[in-house]
Structures are given as C-alpha cells and as structure tokens.
Design an enzyme around this catalytic site. Structure first.
Site, mmCIF file in Angstrom:
data_model
loop_
_atom_site.group_PDB
_atom_site.id
_atom_site.type_symbol
_atom_site.label_atom_id
_atom_site.label_comp_id
_atom_site.label_asym_id
_atom_site.label_seq_id
_atom_site.Cartn_x
_atom_site.Cartn_y
_atom_site.Cartn_z
ATOM 1 N N TYR A 6 -1.724 -0.347 11.183
ATOM 2 C CA TYR A 6 -1.928 -1.036 9.903
ATOM 3 C C TYR A 6 -0.742 -0.811 8.978
ATOM 4 O O TYR A 6 -0.132 -1.758 8.465
ATOM 5 C CB TYR A 6 -3.222 -0.551 9.228
ATOM 6 C CG TYR A 6 -3.283 -0.875 7.743
ATOM 7 C CD1 TYR A 6 -3.430 -2.191 7.303
ATOM 8 C CD2 TYR A 6 -3.159 0.142 6.776
ATOM 9 C CE1 TYR A 6 -3.448 -2.494 5.939
ATOM 10 C CE2 TYR A 6 -3.188 -0.157 5.418
ATOM 11 C CZ TYR A 6 -3.332 -1.473 5.005
ATOM 12 O OH TYR A 6 -3.335 -1.764 3.658
ATOM 13 N N THR A 32 0.821 -1.207 0.000
ATOM 14 C CA THR A 32 0.000 0.000 0.000
ATOM 15 C C THR A 32 0.859 1.264 0.000
ATOM 16 O O THR A 32 1.989 1.243 0.521
ATOM 17 C CB THR A 32 -0.906 -0.015 1.255
ATOM 18 O OG1 THR A 32 -1.466 1.276 1.458
ATOM 19 C CG2 THR A 32 -0.135 -0.375 2.521
ATOM 20 N N ASP A 33 0.305 2.355 -0.509
ATOM 21 C CA ASP A 33 1.037 3.635 -0.454
ATOM 22 C C ASP A 33 1.184 4.135 0.983
ATOM 23 O O ASP A 33 1.985 5.023 1.261
ATOM 24 C CB ASP A 33 0.339 4.696 -1.322
ATOM 25 C CG ASP A 33 -1.104 4.994 -0.937
ATOM 26 O OD1 ASP A 33 -1.638 4.342 -0.015
ATOM 27 O OD2 ASP A 33 -1.710 5.891 -1.560
ATOM 28 N N GLU A 34 0.384 3.552 1.919
ATOM 29 C CA GLU A 34 0.436 4.037 3.311
ATOM 30 C C GLU A 34 1.777 3.757 3.974
ATOM 31 O O GLU A 34 2.091 4.349 5.003
ATOM 32 C CB GLU A 34 -0.705 3.420 4.131
ATOM 33 C CG GLU A 34 -2.060 3.799 3.582
ATOM 34 C CD GLU A 34 -3.207 3.699 4.577
ATOM 35 O OE1 GLU A 34 -2.956 3.509 5.776
ATOM 36 O OE2 GLU A 34 -4.359 3.818 4.135
ATOM 37 N N LYS A 89 2.126 -3.403 7.432
ATOM 38 C CA LYS A 89 2.358 -3.621 5.997
ATOM 39 C C LYS A 89 3.820 -3.306 5.651
ATOM 40 O O LYS A 89 4.429 -3.967 4.803
ATOM 41 C CB LYS A 89 1.422 -2.740 5.152
ATOM 42 C CG LYS A 89 -0.048 -3.102 5.208
ATOM 43 C CD LYS A 89 -0.389 -4.466 4.615
ATOM 44 C CE LYS A 89 -0.270 -4.536 3.111
ATOM 45 N NZ LYS A 89 -0.735 -5.861 2.588
HETATM 46 P P1 NAD Z 1 -10.097 -6.946 2.665
HETATM 47 O O1 NAD Z 1 -10.045 -6.655 4.129
HETATM 48 O O2 NAD Z 1 -11.334 -6.645 1.904
HETATM 49 O O3 NAD Z 1 -9.747 -8.490 2.408
HETATM 50 C C1 NAD Z 1 -8.763 -9.176 3.106
HETATM 51 C C2 NAD Z 1 -8.977 -10.673 2.879
HETATM 52 O O4 NAD Z 1 -7.909 -11.378 3.543
HETATM 53 C C3 NAD Z 1 -10.286 -11.206 3.464
HETATM 54 O O5 NAD Z 1 -10.916 -12.067 2.530
HETATM 55 C C4 NAD Z 1 -9.845 -11.986 4.697
HETATM 56 O O6 NAD Z 1 -10.698 -13.070 5.028
HETATM 57 C C5 NAD Z 1 -8.467 -12.466 4.272
HETATM 58 N N1 NAD Z 1 -7.586 -12.746 5.418
HETATM 59 C C6 NAD Z 1 -7.364 -11.952 6.500
HETATM 60 N N2 NAD Z 1 -6.502 -12.558 7.345
HETATM 61 C C7 NAD Z 1 -6.164 -13.744 6.774
HETATM 62 C C8 NAD Z 1 -5.283 -14.809 7.152
HETATM 63 N N3 NAD Z 1 -4.605 -14.763 8.310
HETATM 64 N N4 NAD Z 1 -5.146 -15.860 6.327
HETATM 65 C C9 NAD Z 1 -5.848 -15.921 5.140
HETATM 66 N N5 NAD Z 1 -6.688 -14.953 4.750
HETATM 67 C C10 NAD Z 1 -6.846 -13.877 5.550
HETATM 68 O O7 NAD Z 1 -8.841 -6.185 2.055
HETATM 69 P P2 NAD Z 1 -8.665 -5.485 0.638
HETATM 70 O O8 NAD Z 1 -9.127 -4.080 0.738
HETATM 71 O O9 NAD Z 1 -9.213 -6.370 -0.402
HETATM 72 O O10 NAD Z 1 -7.067 -5.440 0.543
HETATM 73 C C11 NAD Z 1 -6.355 -6.554 0.009
HETATM 74 C C12 NAD Z 1 -4.865 -6.256 0.093
HETATM 75 O O11 NAD Z 1 -4.571 -5.069 -0.650
HETATM 76 C C13 NAD Z 1 -4.366 -6.001 1.510
HETATM 77 O O12 NAD Z 1 -3.104 -6.609 1.635
HETATM 78 C C14 NAD Z 1 -4.253 -4.488 1.590
HETATM 79 O O13 NAD Z 1 -3.237 -4.112 2.502
HETATM 80 C C15 NAD Z 1 -3.892 -4.131 0.174
HETATM 81 N N6 NAD Z 1 -4.319 -2.806 -0.302
HETATM 82 C C16 NAD Z 1 -5.610 -2.389 -0.171
HETATM 83 C C17 NAD Z 1 -5.998 -1.168 -0.699
HETATM 84 C C18 NAD Z 1 -7.425 -0.680 -0.599
HETATM 85 O O14 NAD Z 1 -7.707 0.455 -0.981
HETATM 86 N N7 NAD Z 1 -8.363 -1.483 -0.133
HETATM 87 C C19 NAD Z 1 -5.061 -0.357 -1.342
HETATM 88 C C20 NAD Z 1 -3.729 -0.807 -1.457
HETATM 89 C C21 NAD Z 1 -3.381 -2.044 -0.946
HETATM 90 O O1 DAU Z 2 -4.092 4.062 0.565
HETATM 91 C C1 DAU Z 2 -4.343 2.682 0.521
HETATM 92 C C2 DAU Z 2 -5.146 2.271 1.733
HETATM 93 O O2 DAU Z 2 -6.455 2.787 1.533
HETATM 94 C C3 DAU Z 2 -5.179 0.768 1.949
HETATM 95 O O3 DAU Z 2 -3.883 0.321 2.238
HETATM 96 C C4 DAU Z 2 -6.114 0.399 3.102
HETATM 97 O O4 DAU Z 2 -6.223 -1.012 3.223
HETATM 98 C C5 DAU Z 2 -7.486 0.979 2.795
HETATM 99 O O5 DAU Z 2 -8.364 0.715 3.875
HETATM 100 C C6 DAU Z 2 -7.391 2.489 2.561
HETATM 101 O O6 DAU Z 2 -7.031 3.194 3.769
HETATM 102 P P1 DAU Z 2 -7.686 4.604 4.171
HETATM 103 O O7 DAU Z 2 -7.572 4.781 5.629
HETATM 104 O O8 DAU Z 2 -7.197 5.684 3.288
HETATM 105 O O9 DAU Z 2 -9.218 4.300 3.718
HETATM 106 P P2 DAU Z 2 -10.621 4.578 4.443
HETATM 107 O O10 DAU Z 2 -11.676 4.245 3.443
HETATM 108 O O11 DAU Z 2 -10.710 3.967 5.790
HETATM 109 O O12 DAU Z 2 -10.599 6.162 4.625
HETATM 110 C C7 DAU Z 2 -10.451 7.038 3.523
HETATM 111 C C8 DAU Z 2 -10.428 8.457 4.056
HETATM 112 O O13 DAU Z 2 -11.727 8.778 4.569
HETATM 113 C C9 DAU Z 2 -9.476 8.663 5.225
HETATM 114 O O14 DAU Z 2 -8.911 9.959 5.141
HETATM 115 C C10 DAU Z 2 -10.361 8.571 6.466
HETATM 116 C C11 DAU Z 2 -11.685 9.119 5.969
HETATM 117 N N1 DAU Z 2 -12.913 8.533 6.590
HETATM 118 C C12 DAU Z 2 -13.005 7.174 6.632
HETATM 119 C C13 DAU Z 2 -14.112 6.583 7.192
HETATM 120 C C14 DAU Z 2 -14.228 5.080 7.288
HETATM 121 C C15 DAU Z 2 -13.927 9.355 7.021
HETATM 122 O O15 DAU Z 2 -13.838 10.597 6.946
HETATM 123 N N2 DAU Z 2 -15.041 8.758 7.559
HETATM 124 C C16 DAU Z 2 -15.163 7.410 7.677
HETATM 125 O O16 DAU Z 2 -16.204 6.947 8.224
#
Ligand code: NAD
Ligand code: DAU
Length: 356
Positions: A157, A132-134, A161
C-alpha cells in the site's frame, strides 16, 4: 470554484464532500468514484439532492471518461470544466495490499498517472494528491516525519502511494503541472470503514466479538479527526503553494492497545450516558492478541509545523471529544455498519482474521 473529487464515496472523501459543500455554498463538486467495496453512496445521503453536487460512477483509470469531465463535455460537467482536482481515490487498506498488491498498483499508481495526464491537457490550476505519512516508513521511539524525511515505504500500500507521490512531483518538475501533495496521519471519525482499527474495535465490541490486536499492541499511530483533515485539505486548496508537500497530523500518539482499552472503557460508560441498555461483562475481556501484520510499521508521528505556520491550520478536535463522538456515531448508526459487515466484508474478515 468547481472541483472534481475522486474517491468521494469513501471515508475521507465523503467527509470532504460534505465539508466543502457546507463551508463553501457557492462551490460545485463532481464526485467520481468507482464504488469499490469501500465506496458507499449512503455516506452522501445528506448531500445527494444538493444542486451543487453531482455523482459519476467511474474509474480513475478511465482516461476517456476523465477527459470528458475535464473538458466540460460530460453531462455532469455541464459545459463548465472543473478547475481543481482532489484525488482521494485509492485502495487504502494495508492488510488488503498484502493479499493483493496488483490492485493497489493499478489504482494508486496507474490511476494517478491517468488523472495527471488528463489534467495536464485541461484547465486545471490545482491538483491535490491526498497522500499518507506511511510513505516515510517507520520511526523508532523518538523523532517525527517532516516533509524532508526520505521516502521509505514498507507495505505494498505505502509503496503504491509513494509511486503516486513521485509521479505527482515529476509532473510538477517536468511539465510545470500545478500539483500539491498532502501527507496525513491516521484519521478517525464517522463513516470510517469497519476494516480499520477504530471502527473495527467499536463494531466488534458492540457485536460481542473478539477485538483483534496485532502483535504486542505496542505499535504507535498519530490519530487525527477526519474533519480536521478535511479542514487541512481545504486550507491547501485555497492557500497552498504548488509543488509543495504538506504534512498533516494530530500530535496525538497512541499505542494500539491503549486505544483499544480506551474504546472498551468508553463502550462500558456510554450506554449510561446515552440511556441505552448495558452489557454485563467488561468490554476489555473481548481483547485478543493475534498474529502480527507482516512488515508492521512500529511508529508514525507527524511534524505538522509547516502547514500550521504557512497555512494557519491547526486541529480543532481533542481526541477525547472526537473519540466519544465517534463511539456515539457507531452506536447510533448500527444499520450503516451492519449492512457493510454482512456483505463482501464478511469473506474478507474470515480470510484475514480466522487464519491469525
Ligand atoms: P477508502 O478506502 O475509505 O475510500 C476510497 C474510495 O476510493 C472509495 O470510495 C472507492 O470506491 C474509491 N476508489 C477506489 N478505487 C477507485 C478507482 N480506481 N477509481 C475511482 N474511485 C476509486 O479510503 P480513505 O480512508 O477514505 O482514504 C482516502 C485517501 O486518503 C486515500 O488516498 C488514502 O491513501 C488517503 N489517506 C487515508 C488515511 C486514513 O487514515 N484513512 C490517512 C492518510 C491518507
Ligand atoms: O497513517 C495513515 C494510514 O492510516 C493511511 O494511509 C491508511 O489508508 C489507513 O488505513 C491507516 O493505515 P494503518 O495501517 O495505520 O491503519 P489500520 O486501522 O489498518 O491499523 C492501525 C493500527 O492498528 C496498525 O498498527 C495495525 C493495528 N491493527 C489494525 C487492525 C485492522 C490491529 O492491531 N488490529 C486490527 O484488526
């Protein structure tokens, strides 16, 4: 190619499994997922009968199970070991990591190390860590994260990562393990779990509930459609150089409050477009500014020039069409998110939001 996908029942993983089976009809996919609160087999209904797809419920911390999948002796592997691993499995929500950092360290750090250890003994010639970019921390008003930006995570988190990324890097340097890392910005699209900003705002608005905006709403995220992220991982799988890191982003920065306003306006306009009954009050009236997230990163913005130049990837979705499609998806798939919002989610929501 046979691929072991971990976390394939989550948001991005399930979109990726569907993508790969559609785009590469000869490929086989084993999906290993623990099915935590975020894992949902309903996301994969479309492919569950596909003969090239197999699901295994299990934990990435379970080295014995993973070894049998990787040496081909597990029935799901059918004596044909996978040659690629794509690790999506993670605890992924920043707010939950503030409540319970330990589960993030277990899955994201230790789980990745177990996977790496098992994989380095087998026949895997490609291991993609979906990061992730985080991991880069937070930006001020200007500038972009490049692959050279120092790692400076701010939440449990992102720290977990980062720990995983450093292990992946170390296995490449120490053992010559063929790993690659992708670092993507915020994804949106279908099957996004409704604890995250965009699906939370859409579904709360559809239920007439308050729309919580943290702090002053001026934090900036760079949004990318999940299908464009899947296409980028596909490009890295086929063309990426082992040992390399690839940033992936949409060049699409939005302040949170502007996204929330945009979703409200789309929700006021879409019923007319879709011929559905319409609410009366403007949806913006539901917006509620709430207590900020501790350690809230101010701005993320990704420089994706490396993957664009070296792997010829670029996003296909414009945010305008992607967000409209996403709003329509949530309007047409109410059963999917109603089921989620009535389960464990309800307790989490009450803990996280009612005290703000
Ligand atoms: P998500 O939370 O929707 O899905 C995570 C999945 O992993 C779930 O199906 C869960 O059951 C499974 N899981 C959790 N712990 C596990 C374990 N111990 N063993 C096997 N499976 C397990 O997450 P997402 O948003 O789909 O993100 C997927 C990946 O992409 C993550 O690694 C996250 O850090 C990364 N990522 C997410 C975003 C985003 O915007 N959502 C952006 C950049 C990177
Ligand atoms: O940047 C990549 C990341 O993006 C991934 O690595 C993470 O897995 C994914 O969850 C996401 O993280 P963020 O914290 O950026 O996403 P989130 O949707 O939780 O929040 C987006 C922005 O909105 C953040 O600035 C917090 C704000 N927010 C979020 C929630 C849930 C609100 O203002 N209100 C809310 O209720």
């Amino acid at each position: 190619m046979k691929i072991l996908v971990t976390g394939g029942a989550g948001f991005i993983g399930s979109n990726f499994v569907r993508h790969i089976l559609r785009e590469h009809p000869g490929y086989k996919v084993i999906n290993l997922d623990k099915l935590t609160y975020a894992g949902n087999l309903e996301n994969l209904k479309e492919v569950e009968k596909n003969p090239n797809y197999t699901f295994v419920q299990g934990d990435i911390l379970d080295g014995k199970l993973i070894s049998t999948l990787l040496d081909g002796t597990h029935p799901a592997a059918n004596n044909q070991p996978p040659t690629a691993i794509i690790n999506f499995a993670a605890e992924s929500h920043v707010d939950r990591s503030i409540e319970d950092p330990a589960s993030f360290v277990k899955t994201n750090v230790l789980g990745t190390q177990v996977l790496l250890d098992c994989a380095k003994k087998g026949t895997v010639d490609r291991f993609i860590q979906v990061s992730t970019d985080e991991v880069y921390g937070s930006l001020g008003a200007t500038g972009y994260f490049t692959e050279e930006t120092p790692l400076a995570p701010n939440s449990p988190y992102s720290a977990s990562k980062t720990g995983a990324d450093l292990l992946v890097r170390a296995y490449h340097e120490t053992f010559g393990f063929p790993s690659l890392i992708t670092r993507c910005s915020n994804n949106y699209g279908p099957y996004h779990f409704p604890e995250k900003l965009i699906p939370l705002i859409i579904t709360n608005a559809l239920e007439g509930k308050p729309l919580p905006v943290y702090g002053d709403g001026q934090n900036v995220r760079d949004w990318l459609h999940v299908e464009d992220h899947c296409r980028a991982i596909d490009a890295v799988l086929h063309k990426g150089m082992t040992g390399e890191v690839y940033n992936i982003g949409g060049n699409n920065e939005w302040k949170n409050i502007d996204i929330v306003n945009l979703i409200c306006d789309l929700l006021d306009e879409r019923p007319k477009v879709l011929g559905q009954p319409q609410g009366t009050a403007p949806t913006r009236s539901l917006i509620k500014f709430v207590k900020d997230r501790p350690g809230h990163d101010r701005r993320y913005a990704i420089d994706s020039s490396k993957i664009k130049k070296e792997l010829a990837w670029s996003p296909r979705y414009t945010f305008e069409e992607g967000l409209k499609e996403t709003v329509d998806w949530y309007m047409s798939n109410r059963e999917w998110w109603h089921r989620i919002k009535s389960g464990e989610y309800k307790e989490y929501y009450e803990r996280n939001y009612l005290r703000r």
